[in-house]
Design an enzyme around this catalytic site. Structure first.
Site, PDB file in Angstrom:
ATOM      1  N   ASP A   1       0.858  -1.178   0.000  1.00 54.98           N
ATOM      2  CA  ASP A   1       0.000   0.000   0.000  1.00 54.98           C
ATOM      3  C   ASP A   1       0.896   1.231   0.000  1.00 54.98           C
ATOM      4  OD1 ASP A   1      -2.574   1.426   0.430  1.00 54.98           O
ATOM      5  OD2 ASP A   1      -1.598   1.963   2.310  1.00 54.98           O
TER       6      ASP A   1
ATOM      7  N   ASP B   1      -1.176  -0.495   6.382  1.00 52.34           N
ATOM      8  CA  ASP B   1      -1.255   0.043   7.735  1.00 52.34           C
ATOM      9  C   ASP B   1      -2.622   0.576   8.121  1.00 52.34           C
ATOM     10  OD1 ASP B   1      -1.208   2.261   6.033  1.00 52.34           O
ATOM     11  OD2 ASP B   1      -0.319   3.520   7.587  1.00 52.34           O
TER      12      ASP B   1
END
Length: 893
Positions: free
Chosen positions: A527, A726
């Site tokens: 990501d 995250d």
């Protein structure tokens, strides 16, 4: 064949049939008793588990009380791998383990050395009457493979991973285990010394007289003297082996101790008959094997002593982690500084931390500033600067200044306690590769006993004279050389060391299965925000375009932004502070939705926002467009500024790439892993970040709810996919990946969904996790290959397969030495993992590769490659390519 031969063959066939029934026949299962909404059962631990088959109902909490009536390292723990529970069982004590069986099925449990086994049968939920208990016959060894989902969970209060029983701490449990291991080492050392002292004279007499023909004192050749010397070795030195071996057989199971017990009992018993009543045997078969008995038992106990010492090293990580936390803390109470045990610190207490001291618990800095060494928890070598409002982690070291902190998390809630818990859970879980070893181990010992019986029969019928003696020696050699211990320890020891090393490097592995799967990863999806980048906007550029100097322009823009709550405004103000720019006060602040802000600062009219804001004020942006386009092409957000009716310059704000992201991505490529960036940003912004970091493939403009679908699309290409993220929106993708890696600085939801947690937040942790997994699996394969090869070669040689060709027979004494060395070799090889250290990230030069960017629903242009997947098309996004004009590129207060 004479009558004796026929009798021996018939007896051997009958013994083999009885052996099959003894080990594999039906066994009784004991049902837990339901009372007060909890299923309870007591399990006696004495050479095995009694009962060893336990029946419970699905969905009802279970309390199993283990009454351990023995000492020794083998049964000092009970492990429920499918529940990820590992509970310490102190010798001579009763320990309650609580489970919540959420799935029906049959689940194995075992001792810490994976040698003593039991089965927990969870029956589908039905209406159960109070105090119901049913006993049924069930076949052993018929446990179904556990379901893919977790069968249940450890209930609160369990004596499980990282926890102690009621009233005890994890440190107390660890201290108890350490004390018990030290006591066992001392006891084994005494037995070895006595065994060696009594065996050496008998061994010298046998070898010197029978092999070398040398003179030996007649007293040492006397059978009664040899009996007197070896009897203490048999019953004192070998007592730990005999006790465990016979107890295991009484439970209709067998282990290495059972094989040694049967072999040495046969040798000692035969020698005893020769000594006490020689007339019962023909003159040609009156040899004694006292030296064989003594040497075998002394070598086995010596091997166990060395193995116990070596195994102590495999749990070093847990002991080191528990040793990190200080035992006391300085607490401010009623205005007075008081030193109290760390267990008495409560949330809200104000603590005083002096330079050089460890921080007792997780806390928030109230006052003071210092650099804190967090390397023991995060693996980051550089101390982190801490000031008022910053969070500090318990067990880290305050280096330079004094701090006052307020306790935020204590006890089991601290990060250190959670790390210990996760390591315990990982070490209690079972890797898929271990299932093969467990299956083989379940049949191994009965098969060895069967081979020994067959060996005796073949040698007796077809062997040279004296047939009985030769048959007895060959059968004993087969029993002694077999080593199920090496096979049983091959996987769990390596997993224990590997997960411990990971914890010390700031990598928390949730299960052994995740550690094994990580070595197969060929694709890692990252990501962008918060994983590759820092996850917060930062002022990166100030480009004046008129009479204003850089600092003057920044001061006016920051003043105008001071009234805004937009994240980009906060980035401008933070940038001004970092540059030491004095920001004047602003008046007449006005926010224009979707365009920017206007205000008066230091007597100047200031406009800050996008091109539409300046155009609405009748100002041309031609002189700013070149700089804005350049910054936008580099993945930055341009912010236009005008002062007193004139274009004044362009500022750029970006989510900057972490310092080590490019190096970590280069290291992943060197490991043969393809790196894919996943982001919701525009193709232009994503391509700019990819060029900076060397990512070759980008999935851009992906909505949060579609991230998990992207993971599945990559898996459909035949890839083993790891996902690092995250945020909350990353949780579904982390769960969908073959291995989910959560950045430890991210959200709790992401961490909960992941298989691996990287405490430091650095992508270097992804590299270390994969390389550690590969090192661990390589170590496991070495152990399994050695254990299987050793037994596959040693047992046939001991049975005499080489005798018809080379006239070679294996002495039981040599077999004992080989068996002891085999277990020790596996333990030693597992301990080699303790020398593993993460390799430093390689230096990265200028990255020139042009990434392949894929976006949903966009058709490839002429000459483009074919679509990469359903609804996705490949774009070649160059430095000057036009973007899609997403809102990310505009300043929207």
């Amino acid at each position: 064949m004479n009558a004796a031969d026929i009798l021996v063959v018939a007896a051997a066939v009958a013994a083999l049939a009885g052996l099959g029934w003894f080990f594999f026949g039906p066994r009784q299962a004991r049902a837990a008793v339901l009372a007060g909404g909890v299923q309870r059962l007591e399990v006696t631990v004495k050479g095995g588990y009694s009962p060893e088959v336990i029946r419970v109902r699905q969905g009802v909490p279970v309390e199993l009380t283990f009454d351990r009536q023995e000492s020794g390292d083998c049964t000092s723990r009970v492990v429920f791998p499918d529940f990820r529970v590992s509970a310490a069982l102190p010798a001579g004590q009763r320990t309650t383990v609580r489970l919540d069986p959420g799935e029906a099925g049959e689940f194995g449990f075992a001792c810490g050395m994976n040698m003593i086994h039991g089965t927990l049968i969870v029956e589908p939920a039905v209406n159960v009457t109070k105090n119901q208990a049913v006993t049924d016959a069930v076949p052993p060894g018929s446990a179904a493979a556990p379901p893919e989902t977790a069968p249940g969970k450890a209930a609160s209060g369990q004596a499980g991973p990282g926890q102690a029983g009621p009233g005890e701490t994890a440190r107390a449990v660890q201290d108890t285990e350490t004390a018990e291991r030290r006591s066992e080492i001392a006891d084994l050392a005494r037995r070895v010394i006595i065994g060696a002292a009594l065996t050496l004279p008998v061994l010298y007499a046998a070898m010197a007289h029978d092999v070398f023909g040398a003179w030996v004192p007649a007293v040492l050749l006397n059978h009664w003297v040899q009996l007197a010397l070896i009897t203490p070795v048999m019953f004192y030195t070998g007592w730990p082996v005999h006790r465990t071996g016979w107890l295991a057989l009484s439970h209709r199971t067998a282990d290495m101790n059972s094989l040694i017990t049967i072999g040495t009992t046969a040798a000692y018993g035969y020698s005893l008959v020769v000594t006490v009543a020689p007339g019962l045997l023909p003159a040609g078969v009156r040899d004694v094997y006292f030296e064989t008995t003594g040497v075998i038992l002394t070598l086995i106990i010596l091997g166990r002593l060395i193995e116990t010492r070596a195994k102590a090293g495999t749990g070093q990580a847990i002991r080191e982690l528990l040793g990190l936390q200080p035992r006391t803390a300085r607490v401010m109470r009623d205005g007075t500084e008081t030193e109290v045990p760390v267990e008495q610190v409560v949330v809200g207490d104000e603590l005083v931390i002096r330079p050089g001291e460890k921080i007792p618990v997780d806390a928030v800095v109230v006052s003071g500033s210092s650099a804190v060494d967090e390397s023991m928890v995060t693996g980051e070598p550089m101390p982190a600067a801490k000031g008022a409002g910053d969070t500090v982690i318990g067990a880290t070291v305050n280096t330079t200044g004094s701090l006052r902190v307020r306790a935020a998390k204590v006890g089991a809630d601290t990060m250190l306690a959670q790390i210990v818990t996760m390591v315990r859970q990982a070490q209690a879980s079972r890797a898929p590769v271990q299932r093969l070893a467990d299956t083989i181990s379940g049949y191994f010992v009965p098969a060895v006993i069967g081979v020994a019986i067959a060996t005796f029969a073949v040698w007796f019928v077809a062997g040279p004279a004296p047939a009985f003696t030769m048959a007895l020696v060959a059968a004993i050699a087969v029993l002694i050389i077999a080593c199920p211990c090496a096979l049983g320890l091959a996987t769990p020891l390596s997993i224990q060391v590997g997960t411990g090393k990971g914890a010390r490097a700031g990598i928390l592995v949730r299960s052994a299965e995740a550690l094994e799967t990580a070595h197969k990863l060929d694709t890692v999806v990252l990501d962008k925000t918060g994983t590759i980048t820092a996850g917060r906007p930062v002022l990166t550029d100030v480009r004046p375009a008129g009479r204003w100097a850089e600092d003057e322009l920044l001061a006016l823009v920051a003043a105008a932004e001071s009234g805004s709550e937009h994240p980009l405004a906060a980035a401008v103000l933070a940038g001004a502070r970092e540059r030491g720019v004095q920001v004047p006060a602003a008046t007449a602040f006005e926010s224009v939705t979707g365009q920017g802000v206007r205000a008066t600062a230091d007597g100047h009219q200031v406009l800050v926002g996008n091109a539409r804001l300046l155009a609405a004020a009748g100002l041309g942006t031609g002189k700013l467009e070149t700089a804005a386009a350049e910054l936008s092409a580099r993945g930055k957000t341009p912010v236009l500024a005008a002062v007193d009716g004139e274009p004044a310059g362009v500022l750029a704000i970006a989510d900057t790439v972490k310092d080590d992201s490019a190096a970590a991505i280069a290291a992943l490529r060197r490991l043969g892993v393809q790196v894919v960036m996943l982001t919701g940003d525009s193709a232009r912004t994503a391509a700019a970040i990819a060029r900076q970091t060397g990512v070759s493939r980008v999935l851009a403009e992906v909505l949060p709810e579609h991230k998990a679908g992207e993971i599945r699309r990559l898996q459909a290409e035949g890839r083993k996919v790891g996902m690092a993220g995250d945020g909350i929106n990353d949780a579904p993708a982390l769960a969908a990946a073959d291995v989910g890696l959560a950045i430890g600085t991210g959200t709790d939801v992401a961490i909960e969904a992941a298989d691996v947690t990287l405490i430091s937040g650095s992508l270097a942790g992804v590299v270390t996790a994969i390389s550690l997994s590969r090192a661990t699996m390589r170590n496991i394969r070495q152990n399994l290959i050695f254990a299987l090869a050793y037994n596959g070669i040693g047992i046939p040689v001991a049975a005499g397969i080489l005798y018809p060709f080379l006239g070679l027979r294996l002495s039981p004494m040599i077999a004992a030495a080989a068996m002891a060395l085999s277990s020790l070799s596996v333990v030693g090889n597992a301990n080699r993992l303790r020398r593993y250290h993460p390799a430093p990230l390689p230096p990265v030069g200028q990255v020139h590769a042009e990434p392949q960017v894929e976006t949903p629903g966009r058709r490839a242009g002429a000459g483009q490659a074919a679509p990469a997947g359903p609804g996705y098309h490949v774009l070649a996004v160059g430095a000057g390519a036009a973007g899609s004009g997403v809102a990310h590129d505009e300043h929207n207060p």
